[in-house]
Structure formats: structure tokens, C-alpha cells
Design a protein around this motif. Structure first.
Motif, PDB file in Angstrom:
ATOM      1  N   ILE A  75     -53.720-102.443  40.132  1.00 56.02           N
ATOM      2  CA  ILE A  75     -52.890-101.998  39.017  1.00 56.02           C
ATOM      3  C   ILE A  75     -51.514-101.656  39.548  1.00 56.02           C
ATOM      4  N   ALA A  76     -50.516-102.410  39.082  1.00 56.97           N
ATOM      5  CA  ALA A  76     -49.122-102.098  39.409  1.00 56.97           C
ATOM      6  C   ALA A  76     -48.578-101.234  38.287  1.00 56.97           C
ATOM      7  N   CYS A  77     -48.455 -99.945  38.561  1.00 62.84           N
ATOM      8  CA  CYS A  77     -47.965 -98.966  37.596  1.00 62.84           C
ATOM      9  C   CYS A  77     -46.472 -98.788  37.858  1.00 62.84           C
ATOM     10  N   LEU A  78     -45.634 -99.273  36.949  1.00 61.61           N
ATOM     11  CA  LEU A  78     -44.205 -99.352  37.228  1.00 61.61           C
ATOM     12  C   LEU A  78     -43.525 -97.991  37.285  1.00 61.61           C
ATOM     13  N   ALA A  79     -44.116 -96.977  36.664  1.00 61.90           N
ATOM     14  CA  ALA A  79     -43.564 -95.608  36.719  1.00 61.90           C
ATOM     15  C   ALA A  79     -44.460 -94.734  37.583  1.00 61.90           C
ATOM     16  N   MET A  80     -43.870 -93.721  38.179  1.00 72.91           N
ATOM     17  CA  MET A  80     -44.685 -92.707  38.844  1.00 72.91           C
ATOM     18  C   MET A  80     -45.439 -91.928  37.777  1.00 72.91           C
ATOM     19  N   PRO A  81     -46.727 -91.690  37.956  1.00 69.93           N
ATOM     20  CA  PRO A  81     -47.518 -91.040  36.893  1.00 69.93           C
ATOM     21  C   PRO A  81     -47.128 -89.585  36.676  1.00 69.93           C
ATOM     22  N   GLU A  82     -47.051 -89.201  35.395  1.00 64.42           N
ATOM     23  CA  GLU A  82     -46.829 -87.795  35.058  1.00 64.42           C
ATOM     24  C   GLU A  82     -48.139 -87.019  35.158  1.00 64.42           C
ATOM     25  N   LYS A  83     -49.240 -87.677  34.777  1.00 68.54           N
ATOM     26  CA  LYS A  83     -50.586 -87.106  34.907  1.00 68.54           C
ATOM     27  C   LYS A  83     -51.408 -88.121  35.690  1.00 68.54           C
ATOM     28  N   THR A  84     -52.253 -87.659  36.601  1.00 72.27           N
ATOM     29  CA  THR A  84     -52.960 -88.567  37.510  1.00 72.27           C
ATOM     30  C   THR A  84     -54.414 -88.807  37.111  1.00 72.27           C
ATOM     31  N   LEU A  85     -54.826 -88.317  35.953  1.00 72.80           N
ATOM     32  CA  LEU A  85     -56.236 -88.406  35.558  1.00 72.80           C
ATOM     33  C   LEU A  85     -56.752 -89.844  35.645  1.00 72.80           C
ATOM     34  N   PHE A  86     -56.044 -90.797  35.015  1.00 75.77           N
ATOM     35  CA  PHE A  86     -56.539 -92.169  34.960  1.00 75.77           C
ATOM     36  C   PHE A  86     -56.252 -92.922  36.255  1.00 75.77           C
ATOM     37  N   VAL A  87     -55.180 -92.573  36.943  1.00 69.81           N
ATOM     38  CA  VAL A  87     -54.930 -93.151  38.272  1.00 69.81           C
ATOM     39  C   VAL A  87     -56.076 -92.787  39.205  1.00 69.81           C
TER      40      VAL A  87
END
Length: 426
Positions: free
Chosen positions: A36-48
Motif C-alpha cells: 500500500i502506497a499511502c501518499l500522505a503521512m497518516p494522521e491516525k495509524t489504526l488501519f496502517v
């Protein structure tokens, strides 16, 4: 098979769906290696964290070169699309390595953002997340050959994380809530008209979600003498606990909202919360009137529906049981995974090819933004006249609005000018 998901972020419904797909893939041992290429840094990491815990490689905020490498390595690239500025930048900034591309749209295309017709013909497969999208103007313009490369896969994350629907007492006062996005691009801008119409004594609506519109709702409630009928609770991670204390979900959305599979609605139904929804295209695909919920059109009809549910506990119990059984079967994560897997298998028989997004969306941020607007109506004057229609989506701080694009691309003078004009319509 090496599968690359390209997504703006892993929040909200998209985050849940992708992380649960990874979990289902691992459980089924289906041979898919998820990146998964997530283009933004996550605000919440639950799903990451959930995706990584089940074997996915999650790369956050990759640079262009790294992302190109991931594209080259992938057998299939799945673009999670909803007109986010970060995805637009990836699509429009440079040429891309050849790929087998599946686009999964998480907006309906019936309102804003729109689908450019040529966008639907670019990938190997273009997948909608609700059958309501088949009525979008861009889809109706396509040839039969182009339509053959379309598909529908409801973007449900399933319900493995939810307990069975609790038994609810028949003699308790009706407990009514809403769970989901609270901005008026999604929530009905005239919500307080529906609240005011209810005739049940001591009626109270609990609103659960990031309280972006809390001040506006409280201000209107005070002005109309409805303060006692509103309970804005804010965001919660305890969805199951929250839903177990509701009898009815008052899911009253903007008639021109952008949503499709509506995971908040499906989760509530899975927990036996009886949905009362408006007669909007997306909701009609999820709720069957008088079988798994009630569909209404006006504040008066909403009040009538609430009266029926309050005074007829047998009806409430029947709808509750049928709603839970229906969504847990039809929208199980295995159903989503199987449908996607069939499309992956089909495109693996096709060659990788170059995808020229720029031929559709242009090469500048202003062009990327305008590609998914109604060019004949997107003007400051039109915004001021739009009322409860698309103006709310256009005037949001995010959700692909001109302000969202302006904030991501402050160097674009055209976007900055449009944003200054649009401020007058806010």
C-alpha cells in the motif's frame, strides 16, 4: 501476485476496507502480496497498523522515484480514487511506468466530483463502489465496448470486527443516532428541519463523528429552540459499543452527497440498528424499504417513520433482524475480496501499458481540479445559488474542493484566485 494499492490516505472507510482486505487475503492464503502506497503521512495509524499486522507492506509518503519503482514491481496497480489532490498530483505530474491498472472509485460520480468520460476508458478495469454510479452522466456516454471494462465492487470492509447484534428491549424509549461524517457535503444541510418535525416527546438525536459542523448545528438548534434534541458526541473508535445503544439510525444525507457503499450505514445495520434513510441513489442500493429499513423523502415522512418505529416494537424488531442478516451476508469481506480477485485474474491476462492520465486531467493543479467539476456551473455566482446541492461539497475545506487543492498547491495562481472568489460564497 504482487498488488500495489495507491491511495491518498488510510483513514475513514477506505482505510478500513483496504486493511480488512489485507487481513482476508492473509487468512485465505490467496497468494496476493499487498503493498500500500499511502501518499500522505497518516494522521491516525489504526488501519496502517492493521494492514501491517496482516502482512502488508505499507509505504507512507513515498517520493516519485520510489513510487515508480513500486509500480514497476507490481503485477497489478489498484488506484483508490476520489479526486484527492495528492492522487491528482501523482496522476498528472509525470509519465508513469507501464502497468496493469485497476481504478476503484470511492465516490459515486453522480454529483461532485464528476467522472471525466475518458478517465473511465484509461485503465484495464474501472470499478465503481456502488451500482448507483452506473447512472452517472459520464457512464451513459460510453460505448458498449467501453462499458464492458467497467465493474461494480461494493467497498465494504465486512463486519468481522463487530459482535453479533445485541437484543434490544421493546419497552425502552427510542434511541436514535447518526454515525459518520458531519460536514454538510455529506450530512443533510437541513438536518434540523427533520429534527424539528419529530413528534415523539423527549426525542434526541446523537451525532457521532468528527464535529466539524458542531458550532453551526448548535447555533441553529438554539435559534429554533431545539437544543434539547441534539447531542453532538464527536469521534469514537468504539463503533460497536456506540451502535449497541442505538435503536434507529437517522442517516439523513445531502441529496447530492458523494458517497457510495456507506460503511457507517452498513455497520449500523449489521448491529441491528434500524436505518431510516433518504431516497438518495446510494442509499437505495443498500436499504430495502419495509424490509431492512425505511426510506423517506421529507421531514414529515421522517416524523411518520419515527412514530411507527416508536409505537410498533414488532416492526422495529423485524427490521432490525432482517437488516443485520442481510448486510452481514451480502457485504461480507469475502464477497468484496472475491469480486476484486476476479478482476485481478482478468487483467493479468492483459499486457502492461502506459497510462496517460495527463491527456484527461491536464498538467497543472488548476486543470486537475477542474477536470472533475461542472465547468458550466463552477463559478462563484453558481456556488451562491446552489443551496443544499453541490455548493457544500465545493465549499468544504477538504473533500477535493478548491480550498483543498489550493492548500496543496499554493503556487498555482489560478487556484488561489478561484479560492478567493469562492470565499464570498461561504
Amino acid at each position: 501476485m504482487r498488488l500495489l494499492h495507491v491511495t491518498a490516505h488510510l483513514g475513514g472507510g477506505v482505510g478500513k476496507v483496504l486493511s480488512r482486505l489485507v487481513e482476508a487475503s492473509s487468512r485465505r492464503a490467496d497468494g496476493i502480496e499487498h503493498t500500500i502506497a499511502c501518499l500522505a503521512m497518516p494522521e491516525k495509524t489504526l488501519f496502517v497498523d492493521h494492514a501491517r499486522a496482516h502482512g502488508a507492506r505499507v509505504v507512507c509518503a513515498p517520493d516519485a522515484r520510489s513510487l515508480d519503482t513500486l509500480v514497476r514491481e507490481a503485477d497489478v496497480v489498484q488506484l483508490e480514487w476520489w479526486h484527492h489532490p495528492l492522487v491528482a498530483r501523482w496522476m498528472g505530474a509525470t509519465a508513469h511506468p507501464p502497468m496493469r491498472l485497476v481504478v476503484w472509485s470511492h465516490v459515486s460520480g453522480l454529483g461532485l466530483p464528476t467522472f471525466p468520460s475518458r478517465f473511465l476508458t484509461l485503465p484495464h478495469r474501472f470499478l465503481f463502489s456502488s451500482t448507483c454510479s452506473l447512472d452517472a452522466p459520464a457512464v451513459r456516454q460510453l460505448s458498449d465496448e467501453a462499458r464492458a471494462r467497467l465493474g461494480v465492487v461494493f467497498s465494504s470492509g465486512g463486519f468481522d470486527d463487530l459482535p453479533e447484534a445485541p437484543r434490544r428491549g421493546d419497552d425502552t424509549p427510542l434511541r436514535t443516532g447518526y454515525v459518520g461524517t458531519l460536514n454538510f457535503a455529506k450530512l443533510h444541510p437541513d438536518l434540523m428541519d427533520f429534527v424539528a418535525a419529530v413528534r415523539i416527546p423527549d426525542f434526541r438525536l446523537a451525532l457521532v463523528g468528527d464535529p466539524t459542523t458542531a458550532d453551526a448545528l448548535h447555533t441553529e438548534a438554539r435559534a429554533r429552540g431545539l437544543t434539547s434534541r441534539l447531542d453532538v458526541r464527536g469521534f469514537t473508535h468504539d463503533i460497536a459499543g456506540t451502535l449497541s445503544h442505538f435503536d434507529v439510525l437517522a442517516y439523513l444525507l445531502n441529496p447530492q452527497h458523494y458517497g457510495t457503499a456507506e460503511n457507517a450505514l452498513l455497520e449500523a445495520m449489521a448491529m441491528g440498528v434500524v436505518p431510516v434513510v433518504l431516497d438518495n441513489p446510494a442509499e437505495r442500493q443498500l436499504v430495502e424499504h419495509e424490509r431492512t429499513g425505511l426510506i423517506v423523502r421529507t421531514p414529515s415522512e421522517f416524523a411518520d417513520a419515527m412514530d411507527r418505529l416508536a409505537t410498533t416494537p414488532g416492526l422495529r424488531a423485524t427490521l432490525s433482524a432482517q437488516a443485520a442478516a442481510y448486510v452481514r451476508k451480502r457485504f461480507d469481506i469475502a464477497v468484496t475480496a472475491n469480486a476484486l480477485h476476479a478482476h485481478y485474474a482478468a487483467v493479468l491476462d492483459e499486457d502492461k501499458r502506459s497510462i496517460d492520465f495527463r491527456s484527461v486531467f491536464g498538467t497543472t493543479p488548476a486543470q486537475w481540479f477542474m477536470a472533475c467539476q461542472h465547468p458550466d456551473t463552477w463559478t462563484p455566482d453558481a456556488l451562491g445559488r446552489a443551496g443544499t446541492g453541490s455548493a457544500h461539497a465545493q465549499l468544504e475545506a477538504t473533500k477535493g474542493s478548491v480550498f483543498h487543492y489550493r492548500d496543496h498547491f499554493p503556487e498555482d495562481a489560478q487556484l488561489a484566485g478561484w479560492a478567493r472568489q469562492a470565499e464570498h460564497a461561504r
